[in-house]
Design an enzyme around this catalytic site. Structure first.
Site, PDB file in Angstrom:
ATOM      1  N   THR A 102      18.397  31.017  56.836  1.00  0.00           N
ATOM      2  CA  THR A 102      17.473  31.941  56.167  1.00  0.00           C
ATOM      3  C   THR A 102      17.073  33.020  57.177  1.00  0.00           C
ATOM      4  O   THR A 102      17.756  34.016  57.315  1.00  0.00           O
ATOM      5  CB  THR A 102      16.241  31.191  55.610  1.00  0.00           C
ATOM      6  OG1 THR A 102      15.679  30.367  56.627  1.00  0.00           O
ATOM      7  CG2 THR A 102      16.628  30.327  54.429  1.00  0.00           C
TER       8      THR A 102
ATOM      9  N   LYS B 148      19.816  24.329  60.430  1.00  0.00           N
ATOM     10  CA  LYS B 148      19.134  25.609  60.254  1.00  0.00           C
ATOM     11  C   LYS B 148      17.656  25.377  60.487  1.00  0.00           C
ATOM     12  O   LYS B 148      17.128  24.281  60.236  1.00  0.00           O
ATOM     13  CB  LYS B 148      19.402  26.206  58.875  1.00  0.00           C
ATOM     14  CG  LYS B 148      18.805  25.464  57.696  1.00  0.00           C
ATOM     15  CD  LYS B 148      17.377  25.810  57.347  1.00  0.00           C
ATOM     16  CE  LYS B 148      17.170  27.299  57.238  1.00  0.00           C
ATOM     17  NZ  LYS B 148      15.727  27.617  56.992  1.00  0.00           N
TER      18      LYS B 148
ATOM     19  N   THR C  91      14.388  18.337  61.108  1.00  0.00           N
ATOM     20  CA  THR C  91      14.180  19.769  61.185  1.00  0.00           C
ATOM     21  C   THR C  91      14.153  20.332  59.791  1.00  0.00           C
ATOM     22  O   THR C  91      14.144  19.586  58.822  1.00  0.00           O
ATOM     23  CB  THR C  91      15.289  20.425  61.998  1.00  0.00           C
ATOM     24  OG1 THR C  91      15.042  21.826  62.049  1.00  0.00           O
ATOM     25  CG2 THR C  91      16.641  20.195  61.375  1.00  0.00           C
TER      26      THR C  91
ATOM     27  N   GLU D 276      11.286  32.050  64.975  1.00  0.00           N
ATOM     28  CA  GLU D 276      11.061  33.392  64.415  1.00  0.00           C
ATOM     29  C   GLU D 276      10.305  34.284  65.396  1.00  0.00           C
ATOM     30  O   GLU D 276       9.208  33.955  65.840  1.00  0.00           O
ATOM     31  CB  GLU D 276      10.290  33.280  63.106  1.00  0.00           C
ATOM     32  CG  GLU D 276      11.140  32.720  61.976  1.00  0.00           C
ATOM     33  CD  GLU D 276      10.393  32.509  60.687  1.00  0.00           C
ATOM     34  OE1 GLU D 276      11.053  32.379  59.651  1.00  0.00           O
ATOM     35  OE2 GLU D 276       9.145  32.464  60.708  1.00  0.00           O
TER      36      GLU D 276
ATOM     37  N   ASN E 233       6.734  36.877  58.936  1.00  0.00           N
ATOM     38  CA  ASN E 233       6.103  36.045  57.921  1.00  0.00           C
ATOM     39  C   ASN E 233       5.090  36.797  57.062  1.00  0.00           C
ATOM     40  O   ASN E 233       4.664  36.302  56.022  1.00  0.00           O
ATOM     41  CB  ASN E 233       5.450  34.834  58.580  1.00  0.00           C
ATOM     42  CG  ASN E 233       6.495  33.822  59.009  1.00  0.00           C
ATOM     43  OD1 ASN E 233       7.010  33.070  58.199  1.00  0.00           O
ATOM     44  ND2 ASN E 233       6.824  33.816  60.303  1.00  0.00           N
TER      45      ASN E 233
ATOM     46  N   THR F 209       9.380  39.697  50.625  1.00  0.00           N
ATOM     47  CA  THR F 209       9.808  41.041  50.261  1.00  0.00           C
ATOM     48  C   THR F 209      10.779  41.639  51.262  1.00  0.00           C
ATOM     49  O   THR F 209      11.370  42.660  50.992  1.00  0.00           O
ATOM     50  CB  THR F 209       8.570  41.974  50.155  1.00  0.00           C
ATOM     51  OG1 THR F 209       7.864  41.945  51.409  1.00  0.00           O
ATOM     52  CG2 THR F 209       7.662  41.488  49.047  1.00  0.00           C
TER      53      THR F 209
END
Length: 416
Positions: A156, A182, A193, A279, A411, A416
């Protein structure tokens, strides 16, 4: 005892009898991103899984638990872009995905592991998955490309694929194990995970397989923290088809230990890579704790890498070691602060180590701030926090990453 292992290419396709595939079916808007993955065993395989401890769970979790009740599976299907969680028809959609595997790949519905990852609370349409199945099945391959497409299809916000495989020996028979994973955000597993899929050609009973992964996750995926959030869809599953031809592992002993070591080498690598790919992260943080019982060392190490203040200090290259002791102090472990020492270390190679001790006997030492800054801004972007408490032999390692501005940006507009 250490058992010889050799890194090999191929990930989930490295073991005998496994093929994999990944396609873009249309769940994700970006046509350049693959979003549907299939892993298939040539024969029915002993299987096991561990799942999220979040009370709110994705529909695929319930369906997989039911399908693995007998300890066997032969295929795994996973989509990205939609978690199929908190949907009124979620279970029906997950079951429909399993039915599509039966229809197109000939694997009985009850022998299918299913997973989904992506946005929570949005309906998952079955139409694009149905339309993508012919290409997904026809693309099944035992080559590296099959594994790589599968690994890409489960991503993702990940920036890099996470793949690992090893060859090892059990009773004079070559065996193989491989995995893909992932995970980049919403990582504080308490089980595994976000998603990790492992295959092996080892002959082992479902009961021993479950024992192996349940023990392993406590020291691998459970020791990762990116942001402190436990996902609704976390799952680690494994299929063992027995095609290596080793003597069936049905009890603990040397053969079981050799398998567990190889499993751990795959899972520890994948766990580390998840932390590296957090991230917005710019640095991998490894925290090792020594000198106290392993169960306590795990709690302390995990507490340190989970601290937002420690993460922020690592981002700013600030040797603020007081934050580390603070995180240790609320870990739930009783220890003597006056016996704590803390060291920061970074290395380009085993022969090129840069390190600085910042705390001894629970108090500050006169350290070089410029050297500390050099360590925390090291070109390797890998920072080791080494903690020693007492003189015991127990130890543990946890993996995390720094907390950056980009984490909030990613985040803040995830949907969007």
């Amino acid at each position: 005892m250490k058992y010889p292992t050799t890194p090999i290419p191929g990930g989930v396709c490295a073991p005998k009898g496994f093929t994999a595939s990944g396609v873009h079916c249309g769940i994700r808007k970006n046509k350049q991103k693959l979003d549907l993955c299939l892993i298939k065993s040539e024969v029915r395989a002993a299987s096991a899984a561990v799942y999220t401890q979040n009370i709110v769970q994705g529909a695929p979790i319930a369906v997989t638990k039911a399908n693995l009740a007998d300890g066997y599976a032969q295929a795994l299907i996973c989509n990205s872009g939609n978690a199929n969680t908190c949907n009124a028809d979620g279970v029906e959609i997950a079951q429909a995905m399993c039915a599509l595997v039966e229809q197109h790949a000939g694997i009985p519905v009850a022998d299918v592991i299913i997973a989904s990852t992506g946005v929570i609370g949005q309906p998952l349409p079955i139409a694009p998955i149905a339309e993508g199945m012919p290409a997904l099945v026809s693309g099944l391959s035992g080559e590296i490309s099959g594994n790589d497409n599968a690994a890409a299809a489960i991503m993702t916000t990940d920036l890099r694929e996470k793949i690992r495989a090893f060859s090892f020996d059990i009773g004079g028979v070559e065996c193989r194990i491989g995995g893909i994973a992932k995970g980049s955000g919403m990582i504080n597993p308490n089980m595994a995970t976000m998603l990790a899929f492992i295959t092996t050609d080892v002959a082992i009973t479902p009961e021993m397989l479950q024992l192996a992964i349940s023990r392993d996750t406590e020291i691998s995926f459970n020791m990762v923290c990116v942001d402190g959030d436990t996902s609704t869809n976390d799952m680690m599953s494994i299929m063992a088809n027995g095609m290596a031809g080793n003597k069936l592992i049905d009890s603990e002993g040397d053969d079981f230990n050799a398998f567990c070591q190889a499993l751990g080498m795959v899972t520890n690598y994948l766990a580390r890579e998840i932390a590296r790919d957090g991230e917005g992260a710019t640095k991998l943080i490894t925290c090792s704790v020594h000198g106290i019982p392993a169960v306590d060392a795990r709690k302390i190490a995990k507490s340190v890498v989970s601290s937002s203040l420690v993460k922020s200090a690592m981002f700013g290259a600030d040797a603020n070691w007081g934050r580390i002791l603070c995180a240790m102090g609320y870990s739930g472990v009783t220890f003597d602060p006056s016996k704590v020492s803390v060291k920061f270390s970074a290395a380009s190679s085993p022969d090129d180590i840069c390190e600085v001790t910042v705390c001894e006997n629970g108090a500050s030492v006169d350290f070089d701030e410029d050297l500390a800054k050099k360590v925390l801004t090291h070109e390797s972007n890998e920072i080791a926090i080494i903690i020693k408490i007492g003189e015991g032999s127990g130890h543990a390692t946890a993996w995390g990453c720094d907390l950056t501005y980009d984490y909030v940006k990613i985040n803040g507009d995830y949907r969007t």
